[in-house]
Design a protein around this motif. Sequence first.
Motif, PDB file in Angstrom:
ATOM      1  N   SER A  12       0.855  -1.184   0.000  1.00 41.03           N
ATOM      2  CA  SER A  12       0.000   0.000   0.000  1.00 41.03           C
ATOM      3  C   SER A  12       0.894   1.239   0.000  1.00 41.03           C
ATOM      4  CB  SER A  12      -0.894   0.008   1.242  1.00 41.03           C
ATOM      5  OG  SER A  12      -0.091   0.144   2.416  1.00 41.03           O
ATOM      6  N   ASP A  13       0.309   2.397  -0.233  1.00 37.91           N
ATOM      7  CA  ASP A  13       1.087   3.637  -0.207  1.00 37.91           C
ATOM      8  C   ASP A  13       1.716   3.842   1.168  1.00 37.91           C
ATOM      9  OD1 ASP A  13       0.394   4.154  -2.824  1.00 37.91           O
ATOM     10  OD2 ASP A  13      -1.243   5.527  -2.324  1.00 37.91           O
ATOM     11  N   ALA A  14       0.977   3.507   2.219  1.00 36.71           N
ATOM     12  CA  ALA A  14       1.484   3.715   3.582  1.00 36.71           C
ATOM     13  C   ALA A  14       2.669   2.807   3.867  1.00 36.71           C
ATOM     14  CB  ALA A  14       0.367   3.473   4.595  1.00 36.71           C
ATOM     15  N   ARG A  15       2.595   1.537   3.440  1.00 40.55           N
ATOM     16  CA  ARG A  15       3.714   0.629   3.681  1.00 40.55           C
ATOM     17  C   ARG A  15       4.921   0.986   2.818  1.00 40.55           C
ATOM     18  NH1 ARG A  15       1.962  -4.821   2.330  1.00 40.55           N
ATOM     19  NH2 ARG A  15      -0.011  -3.988   1.607  1.00 40.55           N
ATOM     20  N   GLU A  17       5.763   3.921   1.952  1.00 41.20           N
ATOM     21  CA  GLU A  17       6.375   5.105   2.560  1.00 41.20           C
ATOM     22  C   GLU A  17       7.378   4.720   3.638  1.00 41.20           C
ATOM     23  OE1 GLU A  17       4.969   9.226   4.853  1.00 41.20           O
ATOM     24  OE2 GLU A  17       3.493   7.965   3.820  1.00 41.20           O
ATOM     25  N   LEU A  18       7.120   3.605   4.337  1.00 38.82           N
ATOM     26  CA  LEU A  18       8.051   3.134   5.356  1.00 38.82           C
ATOM     27  C   LEU A  18       9.318   2.540   4.743  1.00 38.82           C
ATOM     28  CD1 LEU A  18       5.525   1.281   7.700  1.00 38.82           C
ATOM     29  CD2 LEU A  18       6.702   3.415   8.237  1.00 38.82           C
ATOM     30  N   ILE A  19       9.172   1.876   3.602  1.00 36.83           N
ATOM     31  CA  ILE A  19      10.257   1.101   3.006  1.00 36.83           C
ATOM     32  C   ILE A  19      11.062   1.892   1.975  1.00 36.83           C
ATOM     33  CG2 ILE A  19      10.675  -0.911   1.502  1.00 36.83           C
ATOM     34  CD1 ILE A  19       8.303  -2.249   2.925  1.00 36.83           C
ATOM     35  N   GLU A  20      10.409   2.794   1.284  1.00 37.41           N
ATOM     36  CA  GLU A  20      11.015   3.500   0.141  1.00 37.41           C
ATOM     37  C   GLU A  20      12.350   4.168   0.420  1.00 37.41           C
ATOM     38  OE1 GLU A  20      11.977   6.993  -2.193  1.00 37.41           O
ATOM     39  OE2 GLU A  20      11.020   7.068  -0.212  1.00 37.41           O
ATOM     40  N   PRO A  21      12.549   4.855   1.571  1.00 32.15           N
ATOM     41  CA  PRO A  21      13.842   5.523   1.791  1.00 32.15           C
ATOM     42  C   PRO A  21      15.029   4.565   1.755  1.00 32.15           C
ATOM     43  CG  PRO A  21      12.200   6.356   3.325  1.00 32.15           C
ATOM     44  CD  PRO A  21      11.581   5.170   2.657  1.00 32.15           C
ATOM     45  N   VAL A  22      14.874   3.361   2.296  1.00 34.58           N
ATOM     46  CA  VAL A  22      15.982   2.403   2.326  1.00 34.58           C
ATOM     47  C   VAL A  22      16.354   1.973   0.911  1.00 34.58           C
ATOM     48  CG1 VAL A  22      16.693   0.094   3.079  1.00 34.58           C
ATOM     49  CG2 VAL A  22      15.431   1.593   4.644  1.00 34.58           C
ATOM     50  N   GLY A  93      15.246  -4.690  10.598  1.00 36.69           N
ATOM     51  CA  GLY A  93      15.702  -3.998  11.807  1.00 36.69           C
ATOM     52  C   GLY A  93      15.056  -2.641  11.981  1.00 36.69           C
ATOM     53  N   LEU A  94      14.918  -1.895  10.886  1.00 35.96           N
ATOM     54  CA  LEU A  94      14.296  -0.568  10.950  1.00 35.96           C
ATOM     55  C   LEU A  94      12.849  -0.662  11.404  1.00 35.96           C
ATOM     56  CD1 LEU A  94      14.110   2.492  10.315  1.00 35.96           C
ATOM     57  CD2 LEU A  94      13.591   1.855   7.947  1.00 35.96           C
ATOM     58  N   LEU A  95      12.079  -1.551  10.774  1.00 37.93           N
ATOM     59  CA  LEU A  95      10.661  -1.663  11.116  1.00 37.93           C
ATOM     60  C   LEU A  95      10.460  -2.243  12.510  1.00 37.93           C
ATOM     61  CD1 LEU A  95       8.987  -2.765   7.767  1.00 37.93           C
ATOM     62  CD2 LEU A  95       9.434  -0.483   8.657  1.00 37.93           C
ATOM     63  N   ARG A  96      11.370  -3.115  12.936  1.00 40.61           N
ATOM     64  CA  ARG A  96      11.268  -3.653  14.304  1.00 40.61           C
ATOM     65  C   ARG A  96      11.388  -2.517  15.322  1.00 40.61           C
ATOM     66  NH1 ARG A  96      15.526  -6.583  14.356  1.00 40.61           N
ATOM     67  NH2 ARG A  96      16.784  -5.001  15.370  1.00 40.61           N
ATOM     68  N   MET A 264       5.498  -6.655   9.787  1.00 44.14           N
ATOM     69  CA  MET A 264       5.660  -5.486  10.649  1.00 44.14           C
ATOM     70  C   MET A 264       5.133  -4.222   9.973  1.00 44.14           C
ATOM     71  SD  MET A 264       9.295  -6.100  12.624  1.00 44.14           S
ATOM     72  CE  MET A 264      10.272  -6.373  11.127  1.00 44.14           C
ATOM     73  N   ALA A 265       5.319  -4.095   8.659  1.00 48.36           N
ATOM     74  CA  ALA A 265       4.796  -2.930   7.946  1.00 48.36           C
ATOM     75  C   ALA A 265       3.275  -2.899   8.029  1.00 48.36           C
ATOM     76  CB  ALA A 265       5.257  -2.959   6.490  1.00 48.36           C
ATOM     77  N   ARG A 266       2.642  -4.071   7.919  1.00 44.98           N
ATOM     78  CA  ARG A 266       1.186  -4.122   8.043  1.00 44.98           C
ATOM     79  C   ARG A 266       0.730  -3.726   9.441  1.00 44.98           C
ATOM     80  NH1 ARG A 266      -1.564  -6.762   3.891  1.00 44.98           N
ATOM     81  NH2 ARG A 266      -0.229  -7.771   2.340  1.00 44.98           N
ATOM     82  N   ARG A 267       1.450  -4.170  10.459  1.00 43.97           N
ATOM     83  CA  ARG A 267       1.068  -3.816  11.829  1.00 43.97           C
ATOM     84  C   ARG A 267       1.249  -2.326  12.076  1.00 43.97           C
ATOM     85  NH1 ARG A 267       3.509  -8.090  16.088  1.00 43.97           N
ATOM     86  NH2 ARG A 267       2.642  -6.510  17.505  1.00 43.97           N
TER      87      ARG A 267
END
Length: 289
Positions: A12-15, A17-22, A93-96, A264-267
């Motif tokens: 999703s767009d929200a997930r 957004e969490l992953i894209e920078p890496v 590690g980042l999402l944890r 973790m991204a879903r949570r």
Amino acid sequence: MTERRPYPSDLSDARWELIEPVLTDWRAERRSRALNIGRPPEHDLRTILDAILYVDRTGVQWRYLPHDFPPWETVYGYFAKWEKDGVFAQLSGLLRSLLREHEGRNAEPSACVMDAQSVKTSTSVPATSQGTDAGKKIVGRKRSIVTDTLGLILAVLVTAASVQDSVAGTSLIDTVAAEHPAIRKVWVDGGYRQHLVEHAAALGIDMEITQRKPGTRGFTPIPKRWAVERTYGWLMFHRRLARDYEALPTRSEAVIHLAMTDLMARRLTGETTVSWRDPTPQDETQSTE
């Protein structure tokens, strides 16, 4: 070119957004090291990751990727590069850390749980990286993981199934001590030997062996250790992990980190994990984790 229809495994767009920078930083760093930058990349990073998540979630072979994704050779090439560069472990590690803070915990845990799971392998796995778990009568590989008390993976090691729990556990304890210096307590089951307890103590970690009460039959959750058992259940939502299909153990570890990244991204975004138990789209509003 028409826009492809999304799959349930897509980000999703929200997930994203969490992953894209890496992933963006990874691509920028690689291009900065290239002698000849050449033309810009043809494929979007989000589409590439969606294709990898499709494989992880559905368990299909790389060659069987739907044609509305980039060519499977390209997708697998990115998967191999990200595994080699540690991108999947970095994302996990980042999402944890973000999820622990979201749950009101410190970013770094002070206690953890260790366990091992033997799984069968496919015919694509070299015989040299397999073994026999005599106790469970399984020919294949062993997944040894360390999780925090929330069930979030701190470290993972994939070996031949014949490798003793304590041998893999020694390597994992060394990794945990180096990467998570705040850890002071670890719970394990009776498969781990006393010499590992002593090794952990030398690193400043109190290892406690917890076992079922005598006479207990069937599945019985053990206090403190149930968190890691639940993690294995979460991982089984990803059919690529129903067996070990990867030629290299490090690729198997990457698939596990990828599955945890997805969970973790879903949570973090409040989204559900769709499973085969969901008969209608309306049930996607109910959590299956």
